[in-house]
Design a protein around this motif. Structure first.
Motif, short mmCIF file in Angstrom:
data_model
loop_
_atom_site.label_atom_id
_atom_site.label_comp_id
_atom_site.label_asym_id
_atom_site.label_seq_id
_atom_site.Cartn_x
_atom_site.Cartn_y
_atom_site.Cartn_z
N PHE A 170 49.08 37.82 -72.22
CA PHE A 170 49.17 36.76 -70.89
C PHE A 170 49.86 35.86 -71.53
CE2 PHE A 170 48.44 33.41 -68.54
CZ PHE A 170 48.33 33.73 -67.26
N ALA A 171 49.63 35.23 -72.85
CA ALA A 171 50.36 34.12 -73.34
C ALA A 171 51.56 34.34 -73.88
CB ALA A 171 49.49 33.52 -74.70
N HIS A 172 51.96 35.54 -74.35
CA HIS A 172 53.14 36.23 -74.89
C HIS A 172 54.13 36.49 -73.71
CE1 HIS A 172 53.92 36.25 -79.20
NE2 HIS A 172 52.33 36.34 -79.35
N GLU A 173 53.68 37.27 -72.82
CA GLU A 173 54.41 37.83 -71.57
C GLU A 173 54.86 37.00 -70.34
OE1 GLU A 173 54.19 42.50 -70.21
OE2 GLU A 173 52.51 41.54 -70.18
N ILE A 174 53.83 36.04 -70.26
CA ILE A 174 54.06 35.16 -68.89
C ILE A 174 54.23 33.78 -69.37
CG2 ILE A 174 52.85 34.24 -67.11
CD1 ILE A 174 51.37 36.72 -66.73
N VAL A 175 53.77 33.20 -70.48
CA VAL A 175 53.97 31.55 -70.83
C VAL A 175 55.08 31.51 -71.77
CG1 VAL A 175 52.94 29.74 -72.05
CG2 VAL A 175 51.29 31.16 -70.70
N LEU A 176 55.14 32.47 -72.85
CA LEU A 176 56.26 32.50 -73.92
C LEU A 176 57.41 33.45 -73.62
CD1 LEU A 176 54.21 32.47 -77.22
CD2 LEU A 176 55.19 30.61 -75.81
N LEU A 177 57.44 33.97 -72.18
CA LEU A 177 58.39 35.03 -71.95
C LEU A 177 58.71 36.14 -72.76
CD1 LEU A 177 60.83 31.97 -70.58
CD2 LEU A 177 59.03 33.23 -69.26
N LEU A 217 55.01 26.13 -66.81
CA LEU A 217 55.90 27.08 -67.21
C LEU A 217 57.32 26.25 -67.89
CD1 LEU A 217 55.47 30.40 -65.72
CD2 LEU A 217 54.59 29.77 -67.72
N GLU A 218 57.62 25.61 -66.95
CA GLU A 218 58.70 24.62 -67.23
C GLU A 218 58.80 23.52 -68.33
OE1 GLU A 218 61.99 21.69 -65.01
OE2 GLU A 218 60.29 22.26 -63.94
N ARG A 219 57.56 22.88 -68.31
CA ARG A 219 57.00 22.05 -69.17
C ARG A 219 57.10 22.81 -70.67
NH1 ARG A 219 54.42 17.03 -68.82
NH2 ARG A 219 55.77 16.92 -66.72
N VAL A 220 56.63 23.63 -70.65
CA VAL A 220 56.25 24.57 -71.85
C VAL A 220 57.62 25.01 -72.52
CG1 VAL A 220 55.08 26.52 -73.18
CG2 VAL A 220 53.79 25.00 -71.55
N ASN A 221 58.23 25.60 -71.66
CA ASN A 221 59.52 26.26 -72.10
C ASN A 221 60.87 25.32 -72.24
OD1 ASN A 221 58.94 29.48 -72.75
ND2 ASN A 221 57.80 28.80 -70.65
N LEU A 222 60.77 24.43 -71.50
CA LEU A 222 61.93 23.65 -71.30
C LEU A 222 61.83 22.06 -71.50
CD1 LEU A 222 63.63 25.23 -68.30
CD2 LEU A 222 64.19 25.81 -70.75
N ARG A 223 60.75 21.74 -71.64
CA ARG A 223 60.44 20.12 -71.61
C ARG A 223 59.62 19.64 -72.99
NH1 ARG A 223 62.41 17.17 -67.40
NH2 ARG A 223 63.11 18.19 -65.53
N GLY A 224 59.58 20.51 -73.75
CA GLY A 224 58.81 20.15 -75.05
C GLY A 224 57.44 20.29 -75.33
#
Length: 596
Positions: free
Chosen positions: A196-203, A111-118
């Motif tokens: 799941f993708a929208h709520e949990i991964v894309l916040l 989750l950190e890599r997806v949302n904060l590290r490109g």
């Protein structure tokens, strides 16, 4: 590495030529990529599950036949089940030696890599992390398969994005496409995959363009999964019926119980994980110890082994005594926490469903003593969604997952009530979900964005100027005038004889009386200084410091040794903080390039 970069260049050139030749718009191209990613995520789910089945056959099925072990009837040979998860721990030594970095890449790091590290996820994790998770589940480790398959799908999407040199936002969307495809294929539930993708991964950050691509990927993955594995849901759910509107009160009670248990599970999980981290033993030995501990639990409660899907089916059909289901709430929490805390990779999605099923089933069994017409399986079903929602703080995913599993509109009201109440109670006790606790401990707030998290990662102590120029509070205006001629600073902390902060004065404060010559030797600077000083400590992060600077629109902050103290230890300026942020941003960018 060179071959992969060369392949990326070729793919990008060909895609550019294709777009130019056939005049394909960017949105159409994203849709085509979403189809490809969805199909590959569905295929990844199929291969992953078949790998789990093979390892389960090779270790557990062959082991039970060899040692004459029965999970249905007690015998002394049951003690040998300890060997199954221990085997998983021993195999994990190989992964710890040759893929140690990927073994640390759990779902929070994803989750950190997806949302904060490109959103640049190494392609090798598809094999390393995926195979290691299959070993955990196939040998009886108490974990879930949904987190790993979400990471596998996300890595597939990331590889496509990197191949075509997509921008950060587009790359993030492609990762979400892979995640949605993986989850949708797992449960044969495309809508749940999207949420799941929208709520949990894309916040929960909704954009129409990304939503379209995610829907397409989820649908494509489901189509392929149905072609390979058949068009049937993951659980054989009996028809759901609501016997009486008065039953809604029991579902409200279920939501309250589940919310408290979910908060307790989060606490237990990370307490056990911390205990394993503090153990003074070799890191490669910890998964073996964890496997042995899970095996011991499995001697008496074999229902905790693996993802628990078979036993959940039993509970959904009304099986299991209330006291067994009640005991399994605790046993599954401990077994899952030991499995993941010891370093065996896996997910938390299935254990959350399991805990909800046994909680709801136990409540249904007890309520049946008073209301004989009640179906315990219905409470197990709603409990699954409610616990998942409370533990992950993702109510929409849980609601639509249950709706797709049952195909019944009658389940909507009970599951909405239980999910919302359970999530609210869980949030009251635990601000973070199962997936974000580790990130919060590291000072990372995914919803804050990349910039603020970089600021949160840097402490004032790393940036501040130590032994700053300060002035005694009894200095006269004349002395201060001579002092500022010899310094380049414009703000000065005032200190008393003990070196404690009593105020702050700026050159601007002094300019108002500089021409009052008669006052130069009569007035001390303390009378002009600001006594209500905003301070920070060396342990505060730059995000906190920058907020305080913005509150008063000032350029510098005095640094004291601890909260509530006035002992001056340094000073930090806006310029120093911005310079530190720029250096950290450059360092992180270089690290991301190195991870490709």
């Amino acid at each position: 590495m060179r071959f992969r970069k060369k392949l990326y260049v070729i793919l990008r050139r060909r895609s550019t030529a294709l777009l130019s030749r056939f005049r394909i718009s960017e949105n159409t191209f994203m849709a085509l990529l979403a189809v490809a990613i969805g199909l590959l995520a569905g295929l990844g789910n199929y291969v992953f599950r078949r790998t789990i089945d093979f390892i389960h056959w090779a270790v557990i099925e062959q082991g039970t036949d060899l040692f004459g072990i029965s999970f249905d009837e007690w015998s002394l040979s049951r003690v040998l089940v300890v060997l199954f998860p221990v085997t998983g721990g021993l195999i994990m030594i190989l992964f710890g030696l040759f893929a140690a970095r990927d073994m640390k890449f759990g779902f929070p790091a994803f989750l950190e890599r997806v949302n904060l590290r490109g959103a640049k996820i190494p392609g090798r994790t598809i094999l390393t992390r995926g195979l290691a998770s299959a070993v955990t589940l196939g040998t009886g480790g108490s974990a879930g398969q949904e987190g790993p398959i979400a990471q596998i799908g996300g890595a597939i999407g990331s590889q496509f994005g990197q191949a075509f040199k997509m921008s950060g936002a587009r790359l993030k969307t492609l990762v979400a496409c892979g995640v949605a495809g993986g989850v949708a294929a797992t449960f044969n539930a495309p809508i749940a995959g999207v949420f799941f993708a929208h709520e949990i991964v894309l916040l929960a950050s909704f954009e129409l363009t990304s939503f379209t691509s995610i829907v397409i990927a989820s649908g494509a993955a489901t189509v392929l999964s149905r072609a390979l594995m058949g068009n049937h849901p993951e659980f054989a759910v009996p028809p759901y019926t609501l016997g009486s509107p008065w039953e809604l009160a029991l579902y409200v009670l279920l939501g309250m119980i589940v919310g408290a248990l979910a908060a307790g599970f989060i606490d237990i999980h990370f307490r056990i994980k911390d205990r394993f981290a503090a153990l003074k033993m070799h890191r490669l030995a910890k998964p073996v110890l964890g496997g042995a501990m899970v095996g011991v639990i499995g001697i008496f409660f074999p229902q905790v082994f693996g993802n628990g899907y078979d036993f959940m089916d039993t509970v959904l059909h009304g099986g299991g005594a209330w006291y067994l289901l009640g005991a399994l709430i605790v046993m599954k929490m401990v077994a899952t926490s030991v499995t993941l805390g010891s370093g065996l990779p896996g997910g938390l999605f299935a254990p959350s469903l399991y805990l909800g099923a046994v909680t709801g089933g136990a409540l249904g069994k007890l309520a049946q003593f008073v209301f004989p017409t009640i179906s315990p399986g219905a409470y197990a079903l709603v409990g699954m969604g409610a616990f998942l929602s409370a533990a992950t703080h993702a109510p929409m995913t849980a609601i639509f997952l249950l709706f797709e599993m049952t195909g019944s509109y009658e389940v909507i009201i009970p599951i909405m009530l239980s999910c919302v109440i359970g999530t609210a109670i869980s949030r009251h006790f635990k601000k973070d979900s199962l997936d974000t606790v580790e990130l919060s401990r590291a000072g990372i707030d995914l919803e804050a964005g990349k910039e603020r998290n970089i600021m949160k990662a840097i402490t004032v102590g790393e940036v501040m100027v130590r032994d700053p120029e300060s002035v005694p509070e009894h200095m006269t205006l004349g002395q201060f005038a001579e002092f500022i001629e010899r310094t380049r600073h414009t703000n000065f902390p005032l200190v008393d004889a003990a070196g404690e902060l009593t105020g702050i004065i700026s050159v601007q404060d002094f300019m108002g009386v500089v021409f009052e010559r008669d006052l130069m030797d009569l007035v001390v600077i303390k009378e002009l200084a600001t006594a209500d000083v905003i301070t920070v400590t060396a342990g505060d992060d730059l995000d906190q410091a920058m907020r305080k600077i913005g509150y008063r629109n000032i350029e510098q902050l005095p640094v004291v040794d601890r909260e509530g103290s006035r002992k001056l230890v340094g000073i930090v300026s806006r310029r120093d903080m911005i310079s530190a942020y720029n250096r950290a941003l450059m360092t992180r960018s270089l690290e991301e390039e190195g991870d490709e």
